[in-house]
Design a protein around this motif. Sequence first.
Motif, short mmCIF file in Angstrom:
data_model
loop_
_atom_site.label_atom_id
_atom_site.label_comp_id
_atom_site.label_asym_id
_atom_site.label_seq_id
_atom_site.Cartn_x
_atom_site.Cartn_y
_atom_site.Cartn_z
N GLU A 30 13.58 -76.15 -129.73
CA GLU A 30 14.73 -75.92 -128.87
C GLU A 30 15.24 -77.21 -128.25
O GLU A 30 14.52 -78.20 -128.17
CB GLU A 30 14.36 -74.95 -127.75
N VAL A 31 16.48 -77.16 -127.80
CA VAL A 31 17.09 -78.25 -127.05
C VAL A 31 17.50 -77.68 -125.70
O VAL A 31 18.10 -76.61 -125.63
CB VAL A 31 18.32 -78.83 -127.78
N SER A 32 17.16 -78.38 -124.63
CA SER A 32 17.48 -77.94 -123.28
C SER A 32 18.53 -78.87 -122.69
O SER A 32 18.50 -80.08 -122.93
CB SER A 32 16.23 -77.96 -122.40
N LEU A 33 19.44 -78.31 -121.91
CA LEU A 33 20.49 -79.07 -121.26
C LEU A 33 20.50 -78.75 -119.77
O LEU A 33 20.22 -77.62 -119.38
CB LEU A 33 21.85 -78.71 -121.85
N ARG A 34 20.82 -79.76 -118.95
CA ARG A 34 20.93 -79.55 -117.51
C ARG A 34 21.96 -80.51 -116.93
O ARG A 34 22.33 -81.51 -117.54
CB ARG A 34 19.59 -79.73 -116.81
N ASP A 35 22.40 -80.20 -115.73
CA ASP A 35 23.35 -81.03 -114.99
C ASP A 35 22.56 -82.10 -114.25
O ASP A 35 21.65 -81.79 -113.48
CB ASP A 35 24.11 -80.14 -114.01
N SER A 36 22.92 -83.36 -114.45
CA SER A 36 22.16 -84.45 -113.81
C SER A 36 22.25 -84.41 -112.29
O SER A 36 21.36 -84.92 -111.61
CB SER A 36 22.63 -85.81 -114.33
N LYS A 37 23.30 -83.82 -111.74
CA LYS A 37 23.43 -83.73 -110.30
C LYS A 37 22.46 -82.70 -109.71
O LYS A 37 22.19 -82.72 -108.52
CB LYS A 37 24.86 -83.31 -109.90
N ASP A 38 21.98 -81.78 -110.53
CA ASP A 38 21.14 -80.69 -110.06
C ASP A 38 19.95 -80.49 -111.01
O ASP A 38 19.85 -79.47 -111.69
CB ASP A 38 21.98 -79.41 -109.97
N PRO A 39 19.04 -81.47 -111.07
CA PRO A 39 17.95 -81.38 -112.04
C PRO A 39 17.02 -80.19 -111.84
O PRO A 39 16.33 -79.77 -112.76
CB PRO A 39 17.20 -82.70 -111.87
N ASP A 40 17.00 -79.62 -110.64
CA ASP A 40 16.16 -78.46 -110.39
C ASP A 40 16.93 -77.15 -110.56
O ASP A 40 16.37 -76.07 -110.39
CB ASP A 40 15.57 -78.52 -108.98
N GLY A 41 18.20 -77.26 -110.90
CA GLY A 41 19.05 -76.09 -111.07
C GLY A 41 18.86 -75.44 -112.43
O GLY A 41 17.89 -75.72 -113.14
N PRO A 42 19.80 -74.60 -112.81
CA PRO A 42 19.68 -73.87 -114.08
C PRO A 42 19.71 -74.80 -115.30
O PRO A 42 20.30 -75.87 -115.25
CB PRO A 42 20.88 -72.93 -114.08
N LYS A 43 19.04 -74.36 -116.33
CA LYS A 43 19.02 -75.07 -117.61
C LYS A 43 19.50 -74.14 -118.71
O LYS A 43 19.31 -72.93 -118.62
CB LYS A 43 17.61 -75.54 -117.97
N VAL A 45 18.99 -73.39 -122.64
CA VAL A 45 18.06 -73.65 -123.75
C VAL A 45 18.62 -72.98 -124.99
O VAL A 45 18.91 -71.78 -124.98
CB VAL A 45 16.66 -73.10 -123.43
N VAL A 46 18.81 -73.78 -126.05
CA VAL A 46 19.36 -73.28 -127.30
C VAL A 46 18.48 -73.73 -128.46
O VAL A 46 17.73 -74.70 -128.34
CB VAL A 46 20.82 -73.75 -127.53
N SER A 47 18.61 -73.06 -129.58
CA SER A 47 17.85 -73.47 -130.76
C SER A 47 18.40 -74.80 -131.28
O SER A 47 19.55 -75.16 -131.01
CB SER A 47 17.95 -72.41 -131.86
N ARG A 48 17.59 -75.51 -132.02
CA ARG A 48 18.04 -76.78 -132.61
C ARG A 48 19.24 -76.57 -133.52
O ARG A 48 20.18 -77.35 -133.52
CB ARG A 48 16.91 -77.45 -133.38
N SER A 49 19.22 -75.50 -134.30
CA SER A 49 20.34 -75.26 -135.22
C SER A 49 21.63 -74.95 -134.45
O SER A 49 22.70 -75.42 -134.83
CB SER A 49 20.01 -74.14 -136.21
N ASP A 50 21.53 -74.20 -133.37
CA ASP A 50 22.72 -73.94 -132.55
C ASP A 50 23.24 -75.23 -131.91
O ASP A 50 24.44 -75.44 -131.82
CB ASP A 50 22.43 -72.91 -131.47
N PHE A 51 22.33 -76.09 -131.47
CA PHE A 51 22.75 -77.35 -130.87
C PHE A 51 23.43 -78.25 -131.90
O PHE A 51 24.45 -78.86 -131.62
CB PHE A 51 21.55 -78.07 -130.24
N ARG A 52 22.87 -78.31 -133.11
CA ARG A 52 23.51 -79.11 -134.18
C ARG A 52 24.92 -78.60 -134.47
O ARG A 52 25.85 -79.37 -134.65
CB ARG A 52 22.65 -79.08 -135.44
N TYR A 53 25.07 -77.28 -134.51
CA TYR A 53 26.38 -76.69 -134.75
C TYR A 53 27.34 -77.06 -133.61
O TYR A 53 28.48 -77.46 -133.85
CB TYR A 53 26.27 -75.18 -134.89
N PHE A 54 26.90 -76.94 -132.38
CA PHE A 54 27.69 -77.30 -131.20
C PHE A 54 28.18 -78.74 -131.29
O PHE A 54 29.36 -79.04 -131.09
CB PHE A 54 26.86 -77.05 -129.95
#
Length: 61
Positions: A30-43, A45-54
């Motif tokens: 999986e690949v996880s994404l977050r907002d750098s302003k809020d590292p403890d906030g929501p993340k 998480v998507v599959s690698r294939s979905d991230f590549r498509y994105f």
Amino acid sequence: MELSRLDWRRASKSHEDGDQCVEIASGSDEVSLRDSKDPDGPKLVVSRSDFRYFVSVLKNT
């Protein structure tokens, strides 16, 4: 996956003091994404294939 233990990184074009960045971290499946302003906030998480498509859609826009 324990998200707090991942190696989070910003885009290479981000400025050191940039506060409007998306950070990503890669897990085994999986690949996880977050907002750098809020590292403890929501993340997101998507599959690698979905991230590549994105990313391919962004590149072709």
